[in-house]
Design a protein around this motif. Structure first.
Motif, PDB file in Angstrom:
ATOM      1  N   SER A  41       0.804  -1.211   0.000  1.00  0.00           N
ATOM      2  CA  SER A  41       0.000   0.000   0.000  1.00  0.00           C
ATOM      3  C   SER A  41       0.843   1.271   0.000  1.00  0.00           C
ATOM      4  CB  SER A  41      -0.932   0.020   1.217  1.00  0.00           C
ATOM      5  OG  SER A  41      -0.177  -0.056   2.410  1.00  0.00           O
ATOM      6  N   MET A  42       2.117   1.161   0.434  1.00  0.00           N
ATOM      7  CA  MET A  42       2.996   2.332   0.516  1.00  0.00           C
ATOM      8  C   MET A  42       3.956   2.426  -0.672  1.00  0.00           C
ATOM      9  SD  MET A  42       3.986   2.216   4.557  1.00  0.00           S
ATOM     10  CE  MET A  42       5.054   3.650   4.432  1.00  0.00           C
ATOM     11  N   GLU A 123      -3.562  -4.377 -11.008  1.00  0.00           N
ATOM     12  CA  GLU A 123      -2.723  -4.748  -9.867  1.00  0.00           C
ATOM     13  C   GLU A 123      -2.718  -3.645  -8.818  1.00  0.00           C
ATOM     14  OE1 GLU A 123      -0.543  -7.150  -7.524  1.00  0.00           O
ATOM     15  OE2 GLU A 123      -1.377  -7.727  -9.476  1.00  0.00           O
ATOM     16  N   GLU A 124      -2.536  -2.404  -9.262  1.00  0.00           N
ATOM     17  CA  GLU A 124      -2.483  -1.285  -8.321  1.00  0.00           C
ATOM     18  C   GLU A 124      -3.853  -1.005  -7.709  1.00  0.00           C
ATOM     19  OE1 GLU A 124       0.142  -0.072  -7.198  1.00  0.00           O
ATOM     20  OE2 GLU A 124       1.578  -0.875  -8.659  1.00  0.00           O
ATOM     21  N   PHE A 131      -3.642   3.905  -4.142  1.00  0.00           N
ATOM     22  CA  PHE A 131      -3.754   4.127  -5.585  1.00  0.00           C
ATOM     23  C   PHE A 131      -4.561   5.390  -5.860  1.00  0.00           C
ATOM     24  CE2 PHE A 131      -5.902   2.974  -9.738  1.00  0.00           C
ATOM     25  CZ  PHE A 131      -4.775   3.209 -10.518  1.00  0.00           C
ATOM     26  N   PHE A 132      -5.677   5.537  -5.125  1.00  0.00           N
ATOM     27  CA  PHE A 132      -6.534   6.707  -5.304  1.00  0.00           C
ATOM     28  C   PHE A 132      -5.820   7.984  -4.848  1.00  0.00           C
ATOM     29  CE2 PHE A 132      -9.771   9.754  -4.075  1.00  0.00           C
ATOM     30  CZ  PHE A 132     -10.662   9.699  -5.137  1.00  0.00           C
ATOM     31  N   SER A 133      -5.201   7.934  -3.654  1.00  0.00           N
ATOM     32  CA  SER A 133      -4.548   9.134  -3.106  1.00  0.00           C
ATOM     33  C   SER A 133      -3.374   9.575  -3.975  1.00  0.00           C
ATOM     34  CB  SER A 133      -4.071   8.886  -1.672  1.00  0.00           C
ATOM     35  OG  SER A 133      -3.133   7.824  -1.632  1.00  0.00           O
ATOM     36  N   HIS A 210      -6.648  18.968 -12.887  1.00  0.00           N
ATOM     37  CA  HIS A 210      -5.965  17.670 -12.979  1.00  0.00           C
ATOM     38  C   HIS A 210      -6.593  16.670 -12.012  1.00  0.00           C
ATOM     39  CE1 HIS A 210      -1.798  15.917 -14.149  1.00  0.00           C
ATOM     40  NE2 HIS A 210      -2.666  14.935 -13.940  1.00  0.00           N
ATOM     41  N   VAL A 211      -6.914  17.141 -10.805  1.00  0.00           N
ATOM     42  CA  VAL A 211      -7.596  16.297  -9.810  1.00  0.00           C
ATOM     43  C   VAL A 211      -8.936  15.822 -10.358  1.00  0.00           C
ATOM     44  CG1 VAL A 211      -8.804  16.334  -7.582  1.00  0.00           C
ATOM     45  CG2 VAL A 211      -6.491  17.250  -7.750  1.00  0.00           C
ATOM     46  N   PHE A 212      -9.678  16.748 -10.953  1.00  0.00           N
ATOM     47  CA  PHE A 212     -10.994  16.427 -11.514  1.00  0.00           C
ATOM     48  C   PHE A 212     -10.876  15.377 -12.610  1.00  0.00           C
ATOM     49  CE2 PHE A 212     -14.372  17.330 -14.659  1.00  0.00           C
ATOM     50  CZ  PHE A 212     -15.487  17.066 -13.869  1.00  0.00           C
ATOM     51  N   ASN A 213      -9.914  15.546 -13.492  1.00  0.00           N
ATOM     52  CA  ASN A 213      -9.704  14.609 -14.602  1.00  0.00           C
ATOM     53  C   ASN A 213      -9.364  13.212 -14.087  1.00  0.00           C
ATOM     54  OD1 ASN A 213      -8.995  13.908 -17.527  1.00  0.00           O
ATOM     55  ND2 ASN A 213      -7.061  13.502 -16.487  1.00  0.00           N
ATOM     56  N   ASN A 214      -8.405  13.129 -13.170  1.00  0.00           N
ATOM     57  CA  ASN A 214      -7.967  11.827 -12.651  1.00  0.00           C
ATOM     58  C   ASN A 214      -9.045  11.160 -11.807  1.00  0.00           C
ATOM     59  OD1 ASN A 214      -5.620  12.591 -13.886  1.00  0.00           O
ATOM     60  ND2 ASN A 214      -4.291  12.236 -12.138  1.00  0.00           N
ATOM     61  N   ALA A 215      -9.748  11.973 -11.002  1.00  0.00           N
ATOM     62  CA  ALA A 215     -10.814  11.429 -10.157  1.00  0.00           C
ATOM     63  C   ALA A 215     -11.948  10.884 -11.014  1.00  0.00           C
ATOM     64  CB  ALA A 215     -11.340  12.505  -9.208  1.00  0.00           C
TER      65      ALA A 215
END
Length: 263
Positions: A41-42, A123-124, A131-133, A210-215
């Protein structure tokens, strides 16, 4: 008089080559993290961040050495600007999905490459929180500071024409993703974010987009489709829908540019 950090075409390319080299070195570092039994996870978050940290330290040292200031504006735009920004970005995401769907996903070269990306994401995604963060928080911050805050901003400060600076920095942004689908997406979406940096001068606006696009991409993958369907489903796009979306993007950009001129 303040002396701002400036960058040329050649220096930008060298910077990205150094970043690419750090990412290859990062493969060894990732194996080291696995060898010392660090939790899965890290590993993804740490290995993703390391190249950026080294690069930012180097750039900061060079700027300090030349007595230059890296100016990053964290100002927030008016609320109505964000409504336009996010609506246009949503249209751009749909357009980008259409453009990237034109790139073949089969064949000896592209087929294997797409399969590797698919396997990597699956996998991720087994560790959704890191992965989300990393994808939604770390990646937008690190990438926007590098490509818009340092490269694009440095080129603009160097009196390079805004269109050339935006397109070139977006080309570098796309090429670092090292696959044709994200390369096209990097140029298309990167150009819009670069345009927003030029119009608002705010790195915060770039990060939020960028956050909006990836989210949006991750939520689509996690909550609206099963993984298998997400990767294998053939997407159909209506010609008139793409035309309307393209027109909306153009009108939104004209509106934002006029707001900049009024300032």
């Amino acid at each position: 008089m303040k002396k701002y950090f400036k960058i040329t075409y050649t220096e930008s390319v060298l910077l990205i080559l150094a970043f690419t080299g750090l990412n290859f070195f990062n493969i060894i570092f990732r194996k080291l993290l696995i060898a010392i039994h660090l939790p899965d996870s890290m590993i993804f978050s740490i290995s993703y961040t390391i190249p950026f940290i080294f690069l930012f330290i180097f750039i900061s040292h060079q700027a300090q050495k030349k007595n230059r200031i890296i100016e990053l504006s964290f100002k927030v735009s008016p609320w109505y600007i964000y409504i336009v920004l996010f609506f246009v970005m949503l249209c751009l995401i749909i357009l980008n999905d259409y453009v990237t769907s034109l790139v073949p996903k089969e064949g000896p070269l592209l087929g294997n490459m797409y399969k590797e990306i698919e396997d990597f994401l699956k996998e991720e995604a087994k560790n959704p929180i890191p992965f989300f963060s990393t994808t939604v928080l770390l990646a937008p911050i690190c990438e926007e500071v590098l490509f818009r805050g340092i490269i694009l901003n440095g080129m603009l400060k160097n009196k390079i024409h805004p269109i050339k600076a935006i397109l070139f920095s977006s080309f570098l942004f796309g090429i670092t993703h090292m696959n044709p689908w994200q390369f096209l997406g990097g140029i298309l979406i990167g150009s819009f974010i670069g345009f927003i940096y030029f119009t608002t001068s705010s790195i915060i606006d770039c990060i939020l987009l960028h956050v909006f696009n990836n989210a949006f991409a991750l939520f689509t993958m996690f909550f609206f489709m099963k993984n298998e369907e997400f990767f294998s489903k053939e997407k159909n796009f209506n010609f008139w829908l793409i035309l309307i979306i393209s027109f909306t993007i153009i009108m939104g950009c004209i509106f934002l540019f006029k707001k900049r001129r009024k300032k």
